[in-house]
Design an enzyme around this catalytic site. Structure first.
Site, short mmCIF file in Angstrom:
data_model
loop_
_atom_site.label_atom_id
_atom_site.label_comp_id
_atom_site.label_asym_id
_atom_site.label_seq_id
_atom_site.Cartn_x
_atom_site.Cartn_y
_atom_site.Cartn_z
N GLY A 106 0.79 -1.23 0.00
CA GLY A 106 0.00 0.00 0.00
C GLY A 106 0.82 1.27 0.00
O GLY A 106 0.27 2.36 -0.17
N MET A 156 6.43 3.01 -2.38
CA MET A 156 7.45 2.14 -2.95
C MET A 156 6.88 0.77 -3.31
O MET A 156 7.29 0.16 -4.31
CB MET A 156 8.63 2.00 -1.99
CG MET A 156 9.62 3.14 -2.07
SD MET A 156 10.16 3.53 -3.75
CE MET A 156 10.69 1.93 -4.34
N LYS A 162 -0.56 -4.55 5.80
CA LYS A 162 -0.68 -4.68 7.25
C LYS A 162 -2.06 -5.22 7.64
O LYS A 162 -3.05 -4.99 6.94
CB LYS A 162 -0.44 -3.33 7.92
CG LYS A 162 -1.39 -2.24 7.48
CD LYS A 162 -0.98 -0.90 8.07
CE LYS A 162 -1.91 0.21 7.58
NZ LYS A 162 -1.51 1.53 8.12
N THR A 186 14.22 1.96 6.51
CA THR A 186 15.19 2.72 7.29
C THR A 186 14.66 2.95 8.71
O THR A 186 13.51 2.68 9.01
CB THR A 186 15.49 4.08 6.63
OG1 THR A 186 14.28 4.84 6.55
CG2 THR A 186 16.04 3.89 5.22
N ASN A 198 18.99 2.67 0.66
CA ASN A 198 18.64 3.22 -0.65
C ASN A 198 19.04 2.21 -1.72
O ASN A 198 20.21 1.83 -1.81
CB ASN A 198 19.37 4.55 -0.87
CG ASN A 198 18.85 5.31 -2.08
OD1 ASN A 198 18.66 4.74 -3.15
ND2 ASN A 198 18.64 6.60 -1.92
N HIS A 254 13.69 15.48 1.30
CA HIS A 254 12.66 14.49 1.02
C HIS A 254 11.28 15.11 1.21
O HIS A 254 11.14 16.22 1.70
CB HIS A 254 12.81 13.27 1.94
CG HIS A 254 13.95 12.39 1.57
ND1 HIS A 254 15.24 12.63 1.99
CD2 HIS A 254 14.01 11.26 0.81
CE1 HIS A 254 16.04 11.68 1.51
NE2 HIS A 254 15.33 10.85 0.78
N LYS A 256 8.04 11.89 5.12
CA LYS A 256 9.13 11.05 5.63
C LYS A 256 9.25 11.24 7.14
O LYS A 256 9.27 12.37 7.63
CB LYS A 256 10.44 11.39 4.93
CG LYS A 256 11.58 10.45 5.29
CD LYS A 256 12.78 10.65 4.38
CE LYS A 256 13.94 9.76 4.77
NZ LYS A 256 13.60 8.32 4.71
N GLY A 290 18.32 7.65 5.80
CA GLY A 290 19.26 6.53 5.84
C GLY A 290 20.33 6.68 4.78
O GLY A 290 21.49 6.28 4.98
N THR A 291 19.98 7.27 3.65
CA THR A 291 20.96 7.49 2.58
C THR A 291 22.01 8.50 3.02
O THR A 291 23.21 8.30 2.79
CB THR A 291 20.25 7.99 1.31
OG1 THR A 291 19.30 7.01 0.90
CG2 THR A 291 21.25 8.22 0.20
#
Length: 267
Positions: free
Chosen positions: A11, A14, A36, A101, A125, A156, A160, A166-167
């Site tokens: 959902g 990504m 979920k 992440t 990433n 971003h 987020k 994390g990148t």
């Protein structure tokens, strides 16, 4: 034979991008779509939810029935859900690509332990371009040395939840490792007020959250009289989806262990 892909987080933005990327390649087939528990999407056709056309695959919250041979899990969810999927994957020896992440130290330790049982790829990433950049930054840092200040700016979308990204942390670690620094000790995440001169070994990680920015990362090496900038801009989520599928294809041939995108690219 096409590699079967189980998409966890169907959902999310990504999850949908991965489903569409699967449909665009004969090398992959969607075998399960996981959401979920309690989601309003359960029971609906995965392709229709993800704007990929009718696929005849109903969204479910049950992962275990789909853990069969020649399948790889691709997970874009959250730390708690990812760990649950990894535990199931470890029991069935199913490879899993985790592109989530925000893991804390305890969760990272569990990932390392479970990866001894099944091939596991963990990456903040999955863009191929970003991971080439991670490698290049280490090389640049070694050549430039301590006389160049390092500032990392990441941007971003407003939705987020974690910061820095994390990148950005992966980029920072690449630089820190090359310069023999501990990122946890030298990183700063913002400035305010009279902060004094910049510490020579600081590595700044500065976050922007606005609108629908997919992802932008700028790394500045600032010297006296010049600066060198490395920039990566994601135009769409397709870059991450395609990279995740390339990682899945590679991971399907590996032995149990913990891997990263650098391994996929042979860097």
């Amino acid at each position: 034979m096409a590699l079967g892909i189980i998409v966890c987080g169907i959902g999310g933005r990504m999850g949908g991008a991965v489903v569409r990327a699967i449909q665009q390649s004969p090398d992959f087939s969607l075998v399960a779509a996981i959401d979920k528990p309690g989601s309003a999407r359960l029971g609906k056709d995965a392709g229709e939810v993800c704007a990929a056309g009718h696929l005849g695959i109903a969204i479910t919250d049950k992962l275990e029935p789909s853990l069969k041979s020649n399948t790889v899990i691709v997970d874009f969810t959250n730390p708690e859900a990812s760990l649950g999927f990894l535990r199931s994957a470890a029991q069935k020896l199913t490879p899993i690509v985790i592109a989530t992440t925000g893991f804390n130290a305890k969760q990272q330790a569990e990932i390392k332990r479970l990866a001894r049982r099944t091939p596991t790829l963990l990456s903040a990433n999955t863009s191929l371009g970003v991971n080439v950049l991670v490698s290049l930054l280490g090389q640049a840092a070694k050549m430039l040395g301590d006389d160049y200040d390092v500032e990392i700016i990441e941007a971003h979308h407003r939705f987020k939840k974690d910061a820095p990204s994390g990148t950005a942390l992966a980029l920072g670690r690449s630089v820190a490792n090359a310069l023999d620094r501990d990122l946890d000790k030298v990183a700063i995440n913002g400035r305010r007020g009279i902060v004094g001169e910049r510490g020579k070994k600081q590595i700044a990680l500065l976050s922007v959250r606005a609108g629908d920015i997919v992802g932008e990362h700028t790394v500045i090496f600032g010297g006296i009289g010049e600066r060198l900038e490395f920039i990566h801009r994601a135009h769409s989520r397709d870059a991450f989806a395609r990279g995740a599928l390339r990682a899945a294809q590679w991971l399907a041939k590996q032995k149990p262990g913990l891997y990263g995108m650098q391994d996929v690219l042979g860097l």
